[in-house]
Motif scaffolding. Structure first.
Motif, PDB file in Angstrom:
ATOM      1  N   LEU A  16       0.815  -1.227   0.000  1.00 42.90           N
ATOM      2  CA  LEU A  16       0.000   0.000   0.000  1.00 42.90           C
ATOM      3  C   LEU A  16       0.848   1.277   0.000  1.00 42.90           C
ATOM      4  CD1 LEU A  16      -2.865  -1.057   2.421  1.00 42.90           C
ATOM      5  CD2 LEU A  16      -2.945  -0.904  -0.074  1.00 42.90           C
ATOM      6  N   ASN A  17       2.088   1.157  -0.460  1.00 48.57           N
ATOM      7  CA  ASN A  17       3.019   2.290  -0.518  1.00 48.57           C
ATOM      8  C   ASN A  17       3.387   2.798   0.878  1.00 48.57           C
ATOM      9  OD1 ASN A  17       4.675   3.905  -2.133  1.00 48.57           O
ATOM     10  ND2 ASN A  17       3.147   5.521  -2.332  1.00 48.57           N
ATOM     11  N   TYR A  18       3.107   2.018   1.902  1.00 43.67           N
ATOM     12  CA  TYR A  18       3.432   2.424   3.263  1.00 43.67           C
ATOM     13  C   TYR A  18       4.917   2.733   3.451  1.00 43.67           C
ATOM     14  CZ  TYR A  18      -1.233   1.328   5.142  1.00 43.67           C
ATOM     15  OH  TYR A  18      -2.577   1.302   5.434  1.00 43.67           O
ATOM     16  N   PRO A  19       5.838   1.993   2.837  1.00 47.76           N
ATOM     17  CA  PRO A  19       7.252   2.345   3.019  1.00 47.76           C
ATOM     18  C   PRO A  19       7.575   3.785   2.599  1.00 47.76           C
ATOM     19  CG  PRO A  19       7.093   0.125   2.155  1.00 47.76           C
ATOM     20  CD  PRO A  19       5.703   0.715   2.097  1.00 47.76           C
ATOM     21  N   ALA A  20       6.986   4.259   1.517  1.00 44.14           N
ATOM     22  CA  ALA A  20       7.232   5.638   1.084  1.00 44.14           C
ATOM     23  C   ALA A  20       6.620   6.638   2.068  1.00 44.14           C
ATOM     24  CB  ALA A  20       6.670   5.864  -0.325  1.00 44.14           C
ATOM     25  N   PHE A  21       5.404   6.361   2.533  1.00 40.00           N
ATOM     26  CA  PHE A  21       4.761   7.233   3.518  1.00 40.00           C
ATOM     27  C   PHE A  21       5.581   7.285   4.802  1.00 40.00           C
ATOM     28  CE2 PHE A  21       1.186   6.870   0.720  1.00 40.00           C
ATOM     29  CZ  PHE A  21       0.337   7.933   1.010  1.00 40.00           C
ATOM     30  N   GLU A  36       0.947  13.981  10.202  1.00 43.06           N
ATOM     31  CA  GLU A  36      -0.259  13.167  10.069  1.00 43.06           C
ATOM     32  C   GLU A  36       0.010  12.215   8.905  1.00 43.06           C
ATOM     33  OE1 GLU A  36      -2.985  13.052  11.906  1.00 43.06           O
ATOM     34  OE2 GLU A  36      -2.619  14.803  13.173  1.00 43.06           O
ATOM     35  N   ASN A  37       0.239  10.955   9.221  1.00 39.97           N
ATOM     36  CA  ASN A  37       0.601   9.943   8.233  1.00 39.97           C
ATOM     37  C   ASN A  37      -0.529   8.929   8.127  1.00 39.97           C
ATOM     38  OD1 ASN A  37       1.715   7.924   6.688  1.00 39.97           O
ATOM     39  ND2 ASN A  37       3.415   7.500   8.060  1.00 39.97           N
ATOM     40  N   PRO A  38      -1.304   8.933   7.053  1.00 38.54           N
ATOM     41  CA  PRO A  38      -2.418   7.990   6.945  1.00 38.54           C
ATOM     42  C   PRO A  38      -1.978   6.529   6.936  1.00 38.54           C
ATOM     43  CG  PRO A  38      -2.088   9.129   4.863  1.00 38.54           C
ATOM     44  CD  PRO A  38      -1.204   9.812   5.878  1.00 38.54           C
ATOM     45  N   TYR A  52     -11.529   4.783   4.935  1.00 35.78           N
ATOM     46  CA  TYR A  52     -10.150   5.286   5.034  1.00 35.78           C
ATOM     47  C   TYR A  52     -10.091   6.777   4.698  1.00 35.78           C
ATOM     48  CZ  TYR A  52      -7.909   0.742   5.672  1.00 35.78           C
ATOM     49  OH  TYR A  52      -7.484  -0.457   6.177  1.00 35.78           O
ATOM     50  N   MET A  53     -10.845   7.194   3.695  1.00 37.70           N
ATOM     51  CA  MET A  53     -10.824   8.615   3.315  1.00 37.70           C
ATOM     52  C   MET A  53     -11.440   9.493   4.397  1.00 37.70           C
ATOM     53  SD  MET A  53      -9.068   9.064   0.668  1.00 37.70           S
ATOM     54  CE  MET A  53      -9.380  10.814   0.644  1.00 37.70           C
ATOM     55  N   ARG A  54     -12.444   9.010   5.074  1.00 36.40           N
ATOM     56  CA  ARG A  54     -13.023   9.795   6.180  1.00 36.40           C
ATOM     57  C   ARG A  54     -11.975  10.047   7.258  1.00 36.40           C
ATOM     58  NH1 ARG A  54     -17.497   5.932   5.648  1.00 36.40           N
ATOM     59  NH2 ARG A  54     -18.994   6.901   4.238  1.00 36.40           N
ATOM     60  N   LEU A  55     -11.191   9.025   7.575  1.00 32.27           N
ATOM     61  CA  LEU A  55     -10.103   9.204   8.542  1.00 32.27           C
ATOM     62  C   LEU A  55      -9.069  10.208   8.015  1.00 32.27           C
ATOM     63  CD1 LEU A  55      -9.423   5.482   9.554  1.00 32.27           C
ATOM     64  CD2 LEU A  55     -10.577   7.234  10.924  1.00 32.27           C
TER      65      LEU A  55
END
Length: 109
Positions: A16-21, A36-38, A52-55
Motif C-alpha cells: 500500500l506504498n506504506y514504506p514511502a509514507f 499526520e501519516n495515513p 479510510y478517506m473519512r479518517l
C-alpha cells in the motif's frame, strides 16, 4: 508551519506504498514537524476506501501543509486531498527527493 499531512497513492501498490509514507514521515519528524501519516492509521470498522478517506480528511483538516508523494496523479484519494487542501488554506509541496525534506519548495495555497 508545524503540522504536515502526507498524501500519495496507496491503492494497488505493493505494501500500500506504506514504506514511502513512513520514510517521508521519518524525514519530516527529524526536521521537527508534527506529521499526520495515513499509513499509520488503524483500519476503519467498515474497511472500505470511503472509511479510510473519512479518517484521512479529518487528519488533513488538522494540518497547515501537505507533502505530496510521487504518483499522486493516479490516486483518486490523493487528488481529492489536493483538491481540498488549498480550500482549507494549506500549503502544498511535492516530494521528489527522499533524501531532503529541508529543501522543500512550498507552493502557495
Amino acid at each position: 508551519m508545524k503540522r504536515i499531512y502526507i498524501s500519495g497513492p496507496m491503492t494497488g501498490l505493493p505494501d500500500l506504498n506504506y514504506p514511502a509514507f513512513n520514510a517521508a514521515a521519518e524525514l519530516l519528524r527529524a526536521e521537527g514537524y508534527d506529521v499526520e501519516n495515513p499509513a499509520e492509521n488503524q483500519a476503519p470498522p467498515c474497511g472500505s476506501w470511503e472509511g479510510y478517506m473519512r479518517l484521512a480528511l479529518v487528519q488533513l483538516a488538522r494540518c497547515e501543509g501537505v507533502l505530496v508523494l510521487p504518483g499522486y496523479r493516479k490516486s483518486k484519494g490523493a487528488c481529492l486531498e489536493l483538491f481540498i487542501a488549498p480550500k482549507l488554506g494549506l500549503q502544498v509541496a511535492l516530494h521528489t527527493d527522499a533524501e531532503s525534506i529541508a529543501d522543500l519548495r512550498w507552493l502557495q495555497a
